[in-house]
Design an enzyme around this catalytic site. Structure first.
Site, PDB file in Angstrom:
ATOM      1  N   GLY A  91       0.796  -1.224   0.000  1.00  0.00           N
ATOM      2  CA  GLY A  91       0.000   0.000   0.000  1.00  0.00           C
ATOM      3  C   GLY A  91       0.826   1.271   0.000  1.00  0.00           C
ATOM      4  O   GLY A  91       0.339   2.336   0.391  1.00  0.00           O
ATOM      5  N   HIS A  96       9.216   7.222  -1.238  1.00  0.00           N
ATOM      6  CA  HIS A  96      10.326   7.722  -0.411  1.00  0.00           C
ATOM      7  C   HIS A  96      10.100   7.065   0.951  1.00  0.00           C
ATOM      8  O   HIS A  96       9.026   7.242   1.555  1.00  0.00           O
ATOM      9  CB  HIS A  96      10.275   9.256  -0.336  1.00  0.00           C
ATOM     10  CG  HIS A  96      11.384   9.904   0.436  1.00  0.00           C
ATOM     11  ND1 HIS A  96      12.236  10.872  -0.099  1.00  0.00           N
ATOM     12  CD2 HIS A  96      11.788   9.751   1.729  1.00  0.00           C
ATOM     13  CE1 HIS A  96      13.098  11.277   0.828  1.00  0.00           C
ATOM     14  NE2 HIS A  96      12.845  10.612   1.952  1.00  0.00           N
ATOM     15  N   HIS A  98       9.386   5.820   4.485  1.00  0.00           N
ATOM     16  CA  HIS A  98       8.789   6.547   5.613  1.00  0.00           C
ATOM     17  C   HIS A  98       8.194   5.597   6.629  1.00  0.00           C
ATOM     18  O   HIS A  98       7.769   4.493   6.289  1.00  0.00           O
ATOM     19  CB  HIS A  98       7.712   7.527   5.137  1.00  0.00           C
ATOM     20  CG  HIS A  98       6.674   6.940   4.233  1.00  0.00           C
ATOM     21  ND1 HIS A  98       6.906   6.689   2.901  1.00  0.00           N
ATOM     22  CD2 HIS A  98       5.393   6.555   4.455  1.00  0.00           C
ATOM     23  CE1 HIS A  98       5.818   6.188   2.346  1.00  0.00           C
ATOM     24  NE2 HIS A  98       4.880   6.070   3.279  1.00  0.00           N
TER      25      HIS A  98
END
Ligand code: AMP
Ligand code: ZN
Length: 112
Positions: A91, A96, A98
């Site tokens: 998902g 980037h 995180h």
């Protein structure tokens, strides 16, 4: 580079910053999934958890340290959840690396 979180790091896109140091930035998620929803990112562009290598893995510890310090700052003594979505099935929508730090409500397990 056309990366949303790199633009947030470079202040090209505004964010509500919770925590920042030389390596890590954390800001409130724009679409919160819990009363507290913070996004924690490395300042270096790493595309996803799948892009962690022996050379760059120190940043993972720095991201966990940031989470711990944010939890103290926001008084999350009842607990919280750290989630890192990876790839299509995970998902992940922003490419980037995180962490999501979610808190201030009871969170279901398994997450579904
Ligand atoms: P993921 O779906 O795991 O890749 O998480 C990306 C997260 O970034 C989502 O929870 C979004 O709501 C959040 N997000 C997207 N754009 C912004 C923004 N401009 N500021 C803060 N959070 C954002
Ligand atoms: Zn980036």
């Amino acid at each position: 580079m056309d990366c949303l979180f790199c633009k947030i790091i470079n202040k090209e896109i505004p964010s509500n910053v919770v925590y920042e140091n030389d390596d890590v930035l954390a800001f409130y998620d724009i679409a919160p999934q819990a009363p507290v929803h913070v996004v924690i990112i490395p300042k270096q562009h790493i595309a996803s958890p799948a892009h962690i290598t022996a050379e760059n893995c120190d940043i993972a510890g720095k991201m966990f340290l940031a989470a711990s310090e944010i939890a103290k700052k926001l008084e999350l003594e009842k607990g919280y959840r750290i989630v890192s979505n990876c790839g299509e099935d995970g998902g992940q929508t922003v490419q980037h690396l995180h962490f999501h730090l979610l808190a201030k409500r009871s969170l279901a397990w398994p997450p579904g």
